[in-house]
Design an enzyme around this catalytic site. Sequence first.
Site, PDB file in Angstrom:
ATOM      1  N   HIS A  47      44.162  44.876  34.982  1.00 59.79           N
ATOM      2  CA  HIS A  47      43.679  44.790  36.371  1.00 59.79           C
ATOM      3  C   HIS A  47      43.547  46.170  37.030  1.00 59.79           C
ATOM      4  O   HIS A  47      42.453  46.538  37.455  1.00 59.79           O
ATOM      5  CB  HIS A  47      44.576  43.842  37.172  1.00 59.79           C
ATOM      6  CG  HIS A  47      44.413  43.957  38.656  1.00 59.79           C
ATOM      7  ND1 HIS A  47      43.257  43.594  39.309  1.00 59.79           N
ATOM      8  CD2 HIS A  47      45.249  44.421  39.627  1.00 59.79           C
ATOM      9  CE1 HIS A  47      43.404  43.819  40.606  1.00 59.79           C
ATOM     10  NE2 HIS A  47      44.593  44.315  40.817  1.00 59.79           N
ATOM     11  N   HIS A  71      47.829  51.396  41.800  1.00 58.21           N
ATOM     12  CA  HIS A  71      47.885  50.720  43.099  1.00 58.21           C
ATOM     13  C   HIS A  71      48.877  49.555  43.174  1.00 58.21           C
ATOM     14  O   HIS A  71      49.369  49.241  44.242  1.00 58.21           O
ATOM     15  CB  HIS A  71      46.493  50.274  43.559  1.00 58.21           C
ATOM     16  CG  HIS A  71      46.036  48.961  42.989  1.00 58.21           C
ATOM     17  ND1 HIS A  71      45.331  48.867  41.817  1.00 58.21           N
ATOM     18  CD2 HIS A  71      46.190  47.690  43.426  1.00 58.21           C
ATOM     19  CE1 HIS A  71      45.064  47.594  41.572  1.00 58.21           C
ATOM     20  NE2 HIS A  71      45.572  46.856  42.530  1.00 58.21           N
ATOM     21  N   GLU A  75      54.404  47.887  44.370  1.00 57.56           N
ATOM     22  CA  GLU A  75      54.619  46.517  44.794  1.00 57.56           C
ATOM     23  C   GLU A  75      55.255  45.680  43.678  1.00 57.56           C
ATOM     24  O   GLU A  75      56.150  44.884  43.921  1.00 57.56           O
ATOM     25  CB  GLU A  75      53.262  45.912  45.197  1.00 57.56           C
ATOM     26  CG  GLU A  75      53.321  44.519  45.753  1.00 57.56           C
ATOM     27  CD  GLU A  75      53.889  44.452  47.164  1.00 57.56           C
ATOM     28  OE1 GLU A  75      54.049  45.517  47.783  1.00 57.56           O
ATOM     29  OE2 GLU A  75      54.184  43.334  47.624  1.00 57.56           O
ATOM     30  N   ASP A  76      54.806  45.880  42.450  1.00 57.29           N
ATOM     31  CA  ASP A  76      55.143  44.938  41.376  1.00 57.29           C
ATOM     32  C   ASP A  76      56.067  45.477  40.288  1.00 57.29           C
ATOM     33  O   ASP A  76      56.452  44.734  39.396  1.00 57.29           O
ATOM     34  CB  ASP A  76      53.855  44.449  40.682  1.00 57.29           C
ATOM     35  CG  ASP A  76      52.981  43.649  41.633  1.00 57.29           C
ATOM     36  OD1 ASP A  76      53.526  43.144  42.630  1.00 57.29           O
ATOM     37  OD2 ASP A  76      51.771  43.551  41.391  1.00 57.29           O
ATOM     38  N   ASP A 138      39.968  46.674  44.518  1.00 66.03           N
ATOM     39  CA  ASP A 138      41.023  45.744  44.112  1.00 66.03           C
ATOM     40  C   ASP A 138      40.591  44.309  44.421  1.00 66.03           C
ATOM     41  O   ASP A 138      40.673  43.414  43.585  1.00 66.03           O
ATOM     42  CB  ASP A 138      42.302  46.112  44.885  1.00 66.03           C
ATOM     43  CG  ASP A 138      43.458  45.175  44.607  1.00 66.03           C
ATOM     44  OD1 ASP A 138      43.587  44.723  43.454  1.00 66.03           O
ATOM     45  OD2 ASP A 138      44.235  44.912  45.545  1.00 66.03           O
ATOM     46  N   ASP A 263       9.748  33.337  50.218  1.00 63.20           N
ATOM     47  CA  ASP A 263       9.893  34.762  49.892  1.00 63.20           C
ATOM     48  C   ASP A 263      11.253  35.030  49.253  1.00 63.20           C
ATOM     49  O   ASP A 263      12.190  35.435  49.908  1.00 63.20           O
ATOM     50  CB  ASP A 263       9.670  35.639  51.125  1.00 63.20           C
ATOM     51  CG  ASP A 263      10.500  35.170  52.308  1.00 63.20           C
ATOM     52  OD1 ASP A 263      10.916  33.991  52.321  1.00 63.20           O
ATOM     53  OD2 ASP A 263      10.752  35.987  53.199  1.00 63.20           O
TER      54      ASP A 263
END
Length: 706
Positions: A47, A71, A75-76, A138, A263
């Site tokens: 990811h 990134h 957080e993880d 992201d 169109d």
Amino acid sequence: MDIEALIDDFREKLYDFDEKNIRKAIEFAIKFHGSQKRISGEPYYYHPLEVAKITANMRLDSGSVITAILHDTVEDTELTIEDIEHHFGKNIATLVDGVTKLHKMHFTAEDARQAENFRKLLLAMSNDLRVLLVKLADRLHNMRTIDYLKKPEKRERIARETLEIYAPLAERIGIQTIKTELQDICFRILHPQARQSILDRFRIIEENNENSNEHYIDKIANELTKTLLEGGIKTKVKGRKKTAYSAWMKMEQKNIGIDQLYDVVAFRVIVEEVADCYKVLGIIHSTYKVIPGNFKDFISTPKNNNYRSLHTVIIGPLTHKIEIQIRTKEMHAVAELGVAAHWQYKQNQHYNANEYAWINELISILATGSSPGEAMKNTKLAMYYDQVFCFTPKGLLIALPKGATIIDFAYMVSPIIGNSCSEAKVNGVMMPLDTKLVNGNQVEIILDKQRTTPLPDWNDFVVTGKAKAEIKKAILAKQDSQYIKMGKNIVHSALQMLNIKNQAATIKQAAKYYKKSVSDFLLNIGNGSISREELIKLVEKENKIESVFFLNKLKEYNYTEIPIKDFDPGIAVHYAKCCYPLYGDKIVGIMNDGTGTIIHTADCPNLEKVTSDSVQKIDLIWDQNTNSTPFIYRLKITLSHEIFGLSIISTEIAKNAGFITNLRITKRHTDYFEILFDIEVKSSHQAEKIIELLRAKKVVQAVERV
Ligand code: MN
């Protein structure tokens, strides 16, 4: 995933390719995300690497790519911002921190009405545009893989949020490619049938036109290219199908059915110079039939995302109704990549200076910056600098002007919350109510349910019109109720003095005489607009009291004694600043016409100066039962110039439960000091006792109440 191919891709696309740190970032992502998996079953680190790829496709810099790779680590994983700063430097750490903070913001569907606020918040929180661009990349990758989410409600929630917040954001900063892809994915998730019907319609139109070995779009494009070449413009016209989402929007906006969708293809002419754009337009308009009302000149009047182009609709080759967009290469880059294009075109600056402020600022920084990286680092979004965005504990976003305080916030949430606001926590910490809020503050208001009126001094620091208006409204209402109470006390005491038994009937009669309701009548007496003398005269007349005895008695009673109880200082009664009345002092109220009562001590020299007709004096007494409001007592103390002199005084005051709130040396002599003390006491009795005790001290030469 082929890491070496990825690095080659970065090498090709990044103008400042930083191989060493990019490799290190990839190593970190692989190592720290470890065995974590995406819902798709792929290793998690795929990811961030995909996000980095999107970032590189936007032609951003190495810093953005490294940020994209890292990134999700803070957080993880166990990696901290400090670790990132240690290994990659402060700039990257700040960027990763920014993306992490944006990540923590969660928007629920109910917040939809606040979408514009959220977009502003995102912009305001991203001091460095790269934070926002990485965040968009992201989101794009998460949307590309959204089908792995099992619950349809969750997919739909995310799609709505993306459509309401991220797609318009991408448009706002001009990144057409991301906007289009996000919209299409969201459209597929939210309205799959509508999308399918439109795609089917596209296919039917296409099949109807498929009559030779050459595709009809190419055929039209080649025709147009030839026409332009004959007119002296050498370029290759490109055709493309419009997106299903844009067709759908058109159907919604123009309220047309799918059968009227003709169109469905658009053509684009890209030229070198601005002048060529108008030349191309001239050639096309003189060769083909123009559909009136569709020509738009976004070159002379660009859209607010800096989009510039000419648009026109014609009956073109093969008698097809087609839209043509005409623009320069540079305009095209801006349309596709938005702000990101500025990095590509920085050597070639000739933008219109009258652009929106933030684009302007961006351009000027780019024009003067020593390197594109330097420019990016300094890029700030001036656009929303006059606003701050704060949250309630439940995550409701409250937008306020810069300089707004906790009280402004409380009133913005609701007047009831504002009026009863007693204390507040900002980000979990107790803060004074006049604290100025900053972006991202979470504010918890603690209510005092007993109190429904704002404090008068809030007016000194609130900045929003809403808070000011609500405070005024609430104070006026409270004032009225206190004036009515004051009026009741005055009337009651006047009627008692006249020995009138049936008070209620008399008051009613008197109110009728003034053509007022009883409460308005009492209010007018309470705030001084109807004087007590006037009232007595009236009652006398109405009751036919002619007894000389009563009249004399009235003269004797120059005033009535009104207990001041339940009156809030600063609302219906104000303590005079000249004599500092204290609980226990003999006091007199000066009622100004309609502006409430100012309380002086009975011996205040200023009382004699009050002679105006519109002003009346009333005798007030303290309410004996309750008094816990502290008073400020000002003392002038003359002190021998001795060591510990001051500490003896302050100890004595403290011992007697006095609280020194202010202290000022007014005279300094070799032998003595003169000091002004403001002390907070509960009663004049307490103050007198303190004065007595102070006078007994050897070091004290004189004590005087000021
Ligand atoms: Mn992510």
